[in-house]
Design an enzyme around this catalytic site. Structure first.
Site, PDB file in Angstrom:
ATOM      1  N   LYS A  23       0.968  -1.346  -0.035  1.00  0.00           N
ATOM      2  CA  LYS A  23       0.107  -0.124   0.122  1.00  0.00           C
ATOM      3  C   LYS A  23       0.899   1.272   0.080  1.00  0.00           C
ATOM      4  O   LYS A  23       1.648   1.552   0.821  1.00  0.00           O
ATOM      5  CB  LYS A  23      -0.840   0.011   1.031  1.00  0.00           C
ATOM      6  CG  LYS A  23      -2.057   1.391   1.186  1.00  0.00           C
ATOM      7  CD  LYS A  23      -2.647   1.477   2.443  1.00  0.00           C
ATOM      8  CE  LYS A  23      -2.015   2.885   3.116  1.00  0.00           C
ATOM      9  NZ  LYS A  23      -1.910   4.128   2.292  1.00  0.00           N
TER      10      LYS A  23
ATOM     11  N   GLU B  78       9.613   0.516  10.418  1.00  0.00           N
ATOM     12  CA  GLU B  78      10.713   1.527  10.222  1.00  0.00           C
ATOM     13  C   GLU B  78      10.008   2.920  10.376  1.00  0.00           C
ATOM     14  O   GLU B  78       9.101   3.379   9.775  1.00  0.00           O
ATOM     15  CB  GLU B  78      11.244   1.734   8.583  1.00  0.00           C
ATOM     16  CG  GLU B  78      11.851   0.423   8.113  1.00  0.00           C
ATOM     17  CD  GLU B  78      13.307   0.285   8.933  1.00  0.00           C
ATOM     18  OE1 GLU B  78      13.742   1.273   9.411  1.00  0.00           O
ATOM     19  OE2 GLU B  78      13.890  -0.934   8.822  1.00  0.00           O
TER      20      GLU B  78
ATOM     21  N   CYS C 279      13.520  10.622   6.799  1.00  0.00           N
ATOM     22  CA  CYS C 279      13.307   9.962   8.349  1.00  0.00           C
ATOM     23  C   CYS C 279      14.827  10.024   9.173  1.00  0.00           C
ATOM     24  O   CYS C 279      14.591  10.379  10.219  1.00  0.00           O
ATOM     25  CB  CYS C 279      12.956   8.455   8.087  1.00  0.00           C
ATOM     26  SG  CYS C 279      13.786   7.582   7.016  1.00  0.00           S
TER      27      CYS C 279
ATOM     28  N   GLU D 121       9.709  15.422  15.793  1.00  0.00           N
ATOM     29  CA  GLU D 121       9.853  15.221  14.496  1.00  0.00           C
ATOM     30  C   GLU D 121       9.169  16.488  13.703  1.00  0.00           C
ATOM     31  O   GLU D 121       8.008  16.215  13.546  1.00  0.00           O
ATOM     32  CB  GLU D 121       9.812  13.806  13.924  1.00  0.00           C
ATOM     33  CG  GLU D 121      10.175  13.761  12.549  1.00  0.00           C
ATOM     34  CD  GLU D 121       9.750  12.206  11.918  1.00  0.00           C
ATOM     35  OE1 GLU D 121       8.614  11.674  12.061  1.00  0.00           O
ATOM     36  OE2 GLU D 121      10.832  11.350  11.351  1.00  0.00           O
TER      37      GLU D 121
HETATM   38  P1  NAD Z   1       2.253   7.930   8.257  1.00  0.00           P
HETATM   39  O1  NAD Z   1       2.508   6.982   9.442  1.00  0.00           O
HETATM   40  O2  NAD Z   1       1.158   9.101   8.468  1.00  0.00           O
HETATM   41  O3  NAD Z   1       1.865   6.880   7.015  1.00  0.00           O
HETATM   42  C1  NAD Z   1       2.694   5.888   6.384  1.00  0.00           C
HETATM   43  C2  NAD Z   1       1.628   5.060   5.820  1.00  0.00           C
HETATM   44  O4  NAD Z   1       0.848   4.254   6.704  1.00  0.00           O
HETATM   45  C3  NAD Z   1       0.797   5.735   4.709  1.00  0.00           C
HETATM   46  O5  NAD Z   1       0.673   4.535   3.574  1.00  0.00           O
HETATM   47  C4  NAD Z   1      -0.524   5.704   5.474  1.00  0.00           C
HETATM   48  O6  NAD Z   1      -1.546   5.727   4.436  1.00  0.00           O
HETATM   49  C5  NAD Z   1      -0.712   4.398   6.292  1.00  0.00           C
HETATM   50  N1  NAD Z   1      -1.254   4.378   7.244  1.00  0.00           N
HETATM   51  C6  NAD Z   1      -1.927   5.289   8.166  1.00  0.00           C
HETATM   52  N2  NAD Z   1      -2.587   5.082   9.121  1.00  0.00           N
HETATM   53  C7  NAD Z   1      -2.818   3.679   8.800  1.00  0.00           C
HETATM   54  C8  NAD Z   1      -3.457   2.745   9.862  1.00  0.00           C
HETATM   55  N3  NAD Z   1      -4.241   2.933  10.874  1.00  0.00           N
HETATM   56  N4  NAD Z   1      -3.174   1.261   9.482  1.00  0.00           N
HETATM   57  C9  NAD Z   1      -2.428   1.221   8.472  1.00  0.00           C
HETATM   58  N5  NAD Z   1      -1.798   1.844   7.717  1.00  0.00           N
HETATM   59  C10 NAD Z   1      -2.060   3.399   7.869  1.00  0.00           C
HETATM   60  O7  NAD Z   1       3.730   8.442   7.685  1.00  0.00           O
HETATM   61  P2  NAD Z   1       3.803   9.575   6.636  1.00  0.00           P
HETATM   62  O8  NAD Z   1       3.416  10.774   7.228  1.00  0.00           O
HETATM   63  O9  NAD Z   1       3.231   8.906   5.483  1.00  0.00           O
HETATM   64  O10 NAD Z   1       5.468   9.367   6.501  1.00  0.00           O
HETATM   65  C11 NAD Z   1       6.141  10.157   7.281  1.00  0.00           C
HETATM   66  C12 NAD Z   1       6.821   9.431   8.690  1.00  0.00           C
HETATM   67  O11 NAD Z   1       7.429   8.144   7.901  1.00  0.00           O
HETATM   68  C13 NAD Z   1       7.821  10.003   9.376  1.00  0.00           C
HETATM   69  O12 NAD Z   1       7.467   9.901  10.701  1.00  0.00           O
HETATM   70  C14 NAD Z   1       9.107   9.405   8.684  1.00  0.00           C
HETATM   71  O13 NAD Z   1      10.183   9.505   9.791  1.00  0.00           O
HETATM   72  C15 NAD Z   1       8.762   8.149   8.613  1.00  0.00           C
HETATM   73  N6  NAD Z   1       9.671   7.406   7.489  1.00  0.00           N
HETATM   74  C16 NAD Z   1      10.510   6.402   8.340  1.00  0.00           C
HETATM   75  C17 NAD Z   1      11.478   5.957   7.311  1.00  0.00           C
HETATM   76  C18 NAD Z   1      12.410   4.667   8.011  1.00  0.00           C
HETATM   77  O14 NAD Z   1      13.053   4.215   7.011  1.00  0.00           O
HETATM   78  N7  NAD Z   1      12.389   4.652   9.317  1.00  0.00           N
HETATM   79  C19 NAD Z   1      11.589   6.105   6.074  1.00  0.00           C
HETATM   80  C20 NAD Z   1      10.609   6.890   5.600  1.00  0.00           C
HETATM   81  C21 NAD Z   1       9.639   7.557   6.543  1.00  0.00           C
END
Ligand code: NAD
Length: 503
Positions: free
Chosen positions: A194, A268, A302, A402
């Site tokens: 997804k 992650e 991230c 963050e």
């Molecule tokens: P997010 O957690 O809002 O969303 C991530 C994904 O999860 C999206 O596809 C979203 O649609 C999905 N999602 C949201 N609610 C959900 C639920 N209840 N159940 C299942 N899936 C759900 O994060 P974001 O705003 O898209 O991305 C930014 C975040 O990602 C930051 O915190 C960043 O640090 C982190 N990130 C981490 C890494 C890493 O490798 N550690 C890499 C990239 C981004």
């Protein structure tokens, strides 16, 4: 210097790009080797001009069911029958096909996320490199033989889970998808991925480009919201392993949901990574590393170095040079090759970042940036200037939370112990950096820092060969490296009683 543009020129060039994007695909879900409609769509927007790019299919619970079923059909059929060498060959073939579409994928990424086109191209290349790494690893998988007595042949088999669910965020859509697909497919699983509702275009397109390479159903992509599509995937009893990249808050929800079906998870998550500038540091290297680590991808990274911890002897010089570097970024149209800083990916992100800038103005000293760049056709985009705060202490909100934007905090320290204490005084533990020319400091600090990645005198580059992932609230398990392959396999011990030979 970016070419000066009027808002009309900016719109014209982006609308023309949107037409090219729409000519590549209809951006349906990819299920069982087919572009699939569900009857509902979500709009994806171009953040440089805040204008819709196209409509993308949104998947409900039924569509997620269909994707998981397709995965099992592939796993129990043609895909499950492939041997590791064949899986490697297919991954190479897919990577080759993606390479011949590099420019097209970079364009999709740029209009979807606002990334400068040169960076988007580099990330597509990084994704292809990742797939090639796992293509190589695919045929080099083995279990162990365990030495016992002569009457027992004891060995382990490494087996795939079957169907795995993968959820990725909006900041590195192609690269992030390759981090998930590569090891899962190399291990022999079928995937249901997804992408984020905010940047789904490239995940769909790379899945379409897998047609006739992989058996139908080996790769499925289900775009949609987190609340509907993401939750349907994490709750699904047919998903045997979950790999999630995103925020710590949602990662925790995913882990709770996975507990109901005893599904293992790799997480992650977010970060608030420090970069320690020791007094002997080569300041040119340190400034470059810290600037790339907070301004690359407009800070939507991230492992952003969002806390610069600088020794009191060099803080003035470091700060002057860092501010100068921040002001040298070329903020502009992400479709222009010379642009080095594009807009944030969405209005929500813009609002979040500008709110933190206001918090920072109240807590610390604003040294540069802090505003929305004016003119040059940028008026309608979600742009924020590279922003630097001085006089920051580690208890301030801008140093603890963050921000996920181009906002740097500079914090002073006096001793090695203090530097390590501040570096580790965070709930996160994704990454850290060290600026020093002293070997003893490099190795002591690398050991004393409580984070999953340490960069010395640079930011990145991230290599697919090395495990990538955080400690503490930054996650569980790793993407990349052999370790990611292990996350997508289960170990089975086989006891073969040999008895004594007799005829
Ligand atoms: P997010 O957690 O809002 O969303 C991530 C994904 O999860 C999206 O596809 C979203 O649609 C999905 N999602 C949201 N609610 C959900 C639920 N209840 N159940 C299942 N899936 C759900 O994060 P974001 O705003 O898209 O991305 C930014 C975040 O990602 C930051 O915190 C960043 O640090 C982190 N990130 C981490 C890494 C890493 O490798 N550690 C890499 C990239 C981004």
């Amino acid at each position: 210097m970016a070419a000066r543009k009027s808002i009309e020129q900016m719109h014209e060039s982006h609308w023309e790009a949107h037409e090219r994007v729409e000519a590549t695909s209809e951006f349906r879900a990819w299920i069982a080797g087919e572009a699939t409609e569900t009857g509902s769509t979500i709009e994806t927007r171009d953040p440089a001009i805040d204008y819709p790019v196209t409509e993308v299919t949104a998947c409900d619970e039924g569509a997620v069911d269909a994707a998981v079923d397709a995965g099992w059909e592939a796993y129990e059929g043609a895909w499950g029958a492939t041997d590791p060498a064949e899986r490697g060959r297919l991954l190479f073939e897919w990577a080759d096909r993606l390479r011949s579409h590099t420019d097209e994928l970079a364009l999709l990424e740029t209009v979807d996320t606002g990334k400068p086109i040169a960076h988007a191209r580099g990330e597509v290349e990084g994704a292809i490199d990742t797939l090639e790494y796992y293509a190589s690893l695919a045929r080099d998988q083995s279990g162990d033989q365990i030495q016992t007595g002569d009457d027992l042949h004891l060995y382990t088999r490494e087996e795939p889970y079957g169907v795995v669910g993968q959820i990725v965020p909006w900041n590195f859509p192609t690269w992030g998808a390759a981090w998930k697909f590569g090891p899962a497919l190399a291990a022999g699983n079928a995937c249901v991925l997804k992408p984020s509702a905010q940047s789904p275009l490239t995940a769909i397109r790379i899945a379409e480009l897998s047609a006739e390479v992989f058996p139908d159903g080996a790769i499925n992509v289900v775009p949609g919201t987190g609340a509907e599509t993401g939750a349907a995937l994490t709750d699904h009893a047919g998903v045997r392993k979950l790999s999630f990249t995103g925020s710590t808050t949602v990662g925790s929800t995913v882990m709770h949901d996975a507990a109901d079906t005893i599904t293992p998870v790799t997480l992650e998550l977010g970060g608030k990574s420090p970069f320690i500038v020791f007094p002997d540091a080569d300041l040119e290297k340190a400034v470059d590393a810290v600037a790339s680590g907070i301004f690359y991808a407009t800070g939507e990274i991230c492992d952003a170095f969002s806390r610069a911890l600088v020794h009191e002897d060099v803080i003035d010089e470091f700060t002057d040079r860092f501010v100068e570097t921040a002001e040298s970024y070329v903020i502009g149209d992400p479709l222009d090759e010379e642009t080095t800083l594009g807009p944030l990916t969405s209005r929500d992100q813009y609002e979040k970042v500008t709110e933190y800038i206001e918090i920072g103005k109240a807590e610390a000293t604003l040294l540069t940036g802090g505003g929305r760049p004016a003119g040059d056709g940028l008026e309608n985009g979600w742009y924020v200037e590279p922003t630097v705060f001085g006089d920051v202490t580690n208890d301030m909100r801008i140093a603890r939370e963050e921000i996920f934007g181009p906002v740097q905090t500079i914090i002073e320290f006096a001793t090695y112990e203090e530097a390590i204490e501040i570096a580790n005084d965070t709930e996160y533990g994704l990454a850290a950096g060290i600026g020093t020319e002293r070997t003893d400091l490099v190795h002591h600090a690398a050991a004393d820092i409580d984070a999953g990645l340490v960069y010395v005198n640079e930011y990145g580059p991230i290599r697919p060969e090395a495990p990538y992932g955080g400690f503490k609230d930054s996650g569980i398990g790793k993407d990349l490296g052999r370790e990611a392959l292990d996350h997508y396999r289960r170990t089975k011990s086989v006891y073969v009683n040999l008895g004594s030979p007799s005829l």
